[in-house]
Design an enzyme around this catalytic site. Structure first.
Site, PDB file in Angstrom:
ATOM      1  N   ASP A 312       0.806  -1.229   0.000  1.00 35.75           N
ATOM      2  CA  ASP A 312       0.000   0.000   0.000  1.00 35.75           C
ATOM      3  C   ASP A 312       0.834   1.272   0.000  1.00 35.75           C
ATOM      4  OD1 ASP A 312      -2.832  -0.911   0.118  1.00 35.75           O
ATOM      5  OD2 ASP A 312      -2.061  -1.980   1.850  1.00 35.75           O
ATOM      6  N   GLY A 317       0.745   4.612  -2.153  1.00 39.20           N
ATOM      7  CA  GLY A 317       1.165   5.863  -1.492  1.00 39.20           C
ATOM      8  C   GLY A 317       0.176   6.260  -0.412  1.00 39.20           C
ATOM      9  N   TYR A 396      -9.742  -0.322   2.645  1.00 41.95           N
ATOM     10  CA  TYR A 396      -9.222  -0.223   4.002  1.00 41.95           C
ATOM     11  C   TYR A 396      -8.882   1.202   4.403  1.00 41.95           C
ATOM     12  CZ  TYR A 396      -8.388  -4.830   6.065  1.00 41.95           C
ATOM     13  OH  TYR A 396      -8.539  -6.031   6.677  1.00 41.95           O
TER      14      TYR A 396
HETATM   15 CO    CO Z   1      -7.272  -6.863   7.469  1.00 37.07          CO
END
Ligand code: CO
Length: 655
Positions: A312, A317, A396
């Protein structure tokens, strides 16, 4: 109350991040060179940090030579170039083509890729096979391609896009994965290379919405929110005299702490020149602390999931993807914000307002003792300074929280939240490599790995690193009763010796000392790295992910300082076949004694999901601490004054 610090129009310190004007000026210099292809993307434009010696020698008012690092992808020529621009002198200092690498995937490409895939006939045919015809409601997330063989060679700019489907524009599409569909896209050409269809799995039947609006009228959800709760009363954090810290540009002073706050599009928050005022002088502890890489290896062999990898930081970035924070939501109380400036693929600056949040928190008790004979009580409250930033990477959220404490402790905490990456599974089936979180919906097993680079400077640049293990002494004359144990301190003398795993059963920690400075007890001053919750990497050592993310195979690495070594999986992890970063850095097996040492700590957040994590995950935590060991003599927080136990009238102090 919140105040956003107005960005200085011109930089005042060599470590100040580039301003919007400086980004524009650097891009103008690149354009003026006329060396750019017509189809070039500005992947990154950020501060080219000056040499450490120049930074440490800098005094207020000294002239600045501001430089930008400009990373360019020429889509037509399929080349990647690193350009260093002197903004002060309007000149290109170097222009280097880097062969065989792929720069990170940009946010602009996210959106362009989604639109393009939605219009692809082969992908549309696969969607129709699954009964989906409203293609505009598909979410196509450009998962990084990884490297699983020659076909993934970084000559082409590839992503393996995965698809989810929404019921309307605001629906949480992660509730309905299009299982078995993997779309290989060439981002340079912005075209579909291949549509892999491994066979349809029924779409999960339930919605997965979590917004206040959706929960006000919950329909078709497997969870039962009987809310909103009506029994929460107002909680105010009041600091009528303002916070106890001062922010001047990017320089932060809080009690005895001194530091500078940096921000880069790749790393997000960076702490510079962290020191502690002691006896009238500032004692250095850290020169630079930063996120050095992240990777999320998935432990599911299913065709849609086994190639999910996601570095990530290096492939996307976390600075570029930082959130604009909101008062009372992300941060509570007397807040000061700093904006961050990143750029889009045309090189236009983007100001992320309030990307960095600064505030103080009450943190329970700092120290306490009751003299049980006299009844005298001494107690002090702990206050910590919080420096935080949150990034949204696809499904996320990652929060990065640095804490400074009154006892000399520095802590890094990662807050993991957002939406778990999902797969669809046939009704009634039990996932073998994941956890069922809703009917027909599962979260594959995975880990989130973070590498933090801690360029140490404990009372100066001449440092050494020791591992400390507590060891039971063997029974014998020196341990006649079997109760004895000792703390064994082992010098990590070379890089080959400084690749270590945690050992909580032995109370293992690592201490950075300065052999040239002793305290009044005759001990070398030091700071120790104390692991928090952590885990082992579960991918096989010869798997693609373990080769590409070699840093996850050890929790601690120590290297001798080299300004070119900043990233645990190398400068360009996107489609990299592996071996770069730490495994390459330590090949020279440099000596580590009495030199500028860099600690690299790998934190694994083990993620076996739970049904309670659907449809949005309560925050999970991971991190580590740096604590003074012999750096001070005596509790450094003895001087914290007692506070009133009745905040209203000041009566009755906690003595
Ligand atoms: Co996770």
């Amino acid at each position: 109350m919140a105040i956003t610090t107005t960005q200085a129009a011109t930089a005042l310190h060599p470590l100040d991040p580039l301003t919007a004007d400086e980004i524009r000026a650097a891009v103008a210099v690149v354009h003026a060179s006329e060396r750019l292809g017509s189809d070039a993307l500005f992947i990154r434009v950020f501060l080219h940090e000056p040499a450490k010696s120049a930074v440490l020698a800098f005094r207020d008012g000294d002239p600045l030579d501001r430089q930008a690092f400009v990373l360019i992808r020429d889509r037509r020529a399929r080349t990647t170039c690193e350009v260093i621009v002197s903004i002060s002198r309007h000149a290109i200092l170097s222009w280097t083509e880097v062969p065989g690498v792929q720069p990170p995937i940009t946010f602009d490409e996210f959106l362009e890729c989604e639109r393009m895939v939605q219009g692809n006939p082969e992908w549309q045919a696969a969607m129709k096979k699954r009964g989906v015809t409203d293609f505009a409601l598909a979410m196509v997330d450009p998962w990084s391609a990884g490297y699983y063989g020659q076909a993934d060679d970084p000559a082409r700019r590839l992503v393996r896009a995965l698809t989810w489907i929404r019921t309307d524009e605001r629906d949480n599409g992660y509730a309905r994965p299009i299982e078995g569909l993997v779309t290989l896209v060439d981002l340079d050409r912005m075209e579909v290379v291949e549509v892999e269809d491994h066979g349809a799995v029924p779409l999960p039947t339930h919605d997965g919405n979590y917004t206040a609006a959706a929960l006000a009228n919950p329909r078709n959800v497997p969870y039962v929110p009987a809310g909103p709760r009506a029994d929460l009363r107002k909680l105010d954090i009041a600091q009528p005299d303002g916070p106890s810290f001062e922010l001047s540009g990017h320089e932060l002073t809080w009690q005895k702490w001194r530091l500078r706050i940096g921000f880069t599009p790749r790393e997000g928050l960076v702490l510079h020149t962290v020191g502690y005022e002691d006896g009238g002088r500032v004692r250095p502890i850290l020169y630079r602390a930063s996120l050095a890489e992240m990777v999320v290896p998935y432990g599911d062999p299913a065709p849609t999931h086994w190639r999910k990898n996601a570095f990530d930081e290096g492939e996307y970035g976390v600075g570029t993807l930082a959130n604009r924070l909101e008062l009372g939501c992300d941060c509570l109380g007397e807040i000061r914000y700093l904006d961050a400036v990143v750029s889009d693929t045309r090189g236009e600056p983007i100001v992320l307002e309030n990307a960095i949040c600064l505030h103080e928190e009450d943190f329970g008790i700092l120290w306490k003792h009751t003299n049980f004979r006299t009844g005298d009580v001494e107690v002090r409250r702990s206050r910590r300074l919080v420096i935080s930033s949150i990034a949204t990477v696809g499904n996320y959220e990652y929060g990065f929280f640095w804490y400074l404490y009154q006892d000399g402790t520095i802590e890094l905490q990662i807050k993991l939240t957002g939406i778990v990456s999902t797969g669809a599974i046939a009704p009634g089936a039990e996932p073998e490599h994941g956890v069922l979180i809703a009917p027909g919906l599962y979260a594959p097993n995975h880990q989130h790995w973070f590498s933090f680079r801690l360029d140490m400077m404990v009372d100066g640049l001449e440092n050494a690193v020791y591992e400390v293990n507590s060891v039971s002494a063997p029974l014998g004359p020196s341990n006649p009763h079997g109760n004895a144990w000792v703390n064994r301190r082992t010098l990590l003398a070379r890089e080959s010796e400084a690749q270590r795993l945690i050992d909580p059963l032995a109370g293992r920690y690592w201490i950075v000392t300065n052999p040239t400075v002793t305290n009044s007890l005759g001990q070398q001053v030091g700071y120790k790295l104390v692991p928090g919750q952590n885990v082992g990497a579960l991918a096989q050592p010869d798997s693609s992910i373990a080769r590409r993310a070699g840093f996850i195979t050890r929790h601690l690495w120590v290297t001798r300082y080299d300004p070119a070594e900043l990233f645990a999986a190398g400068d360009y992890p996107n489609q990299h076949p592996g071996g770069a970063g730490l495994p390459a850095y330590v090949k020279a097996d440099r000596a580590l004694e009495r030199t500028n040492v860099v600690l690299w700590y790998s934190v694994g957040a083990h993620h076996v999901s739970r049904s309670e994590e659907w449809p949005v995950m309560p925050v999970d935590y991971a991190g580590f601490q740096l604590k003074p060991v012999g750096f001070f003599v005596g509790n450094p927080a003895l001087d914290v004054p007692a506070t009133s136990h009745n905040g209203h009238d000041g009566a009755g102090h906690c003595q």
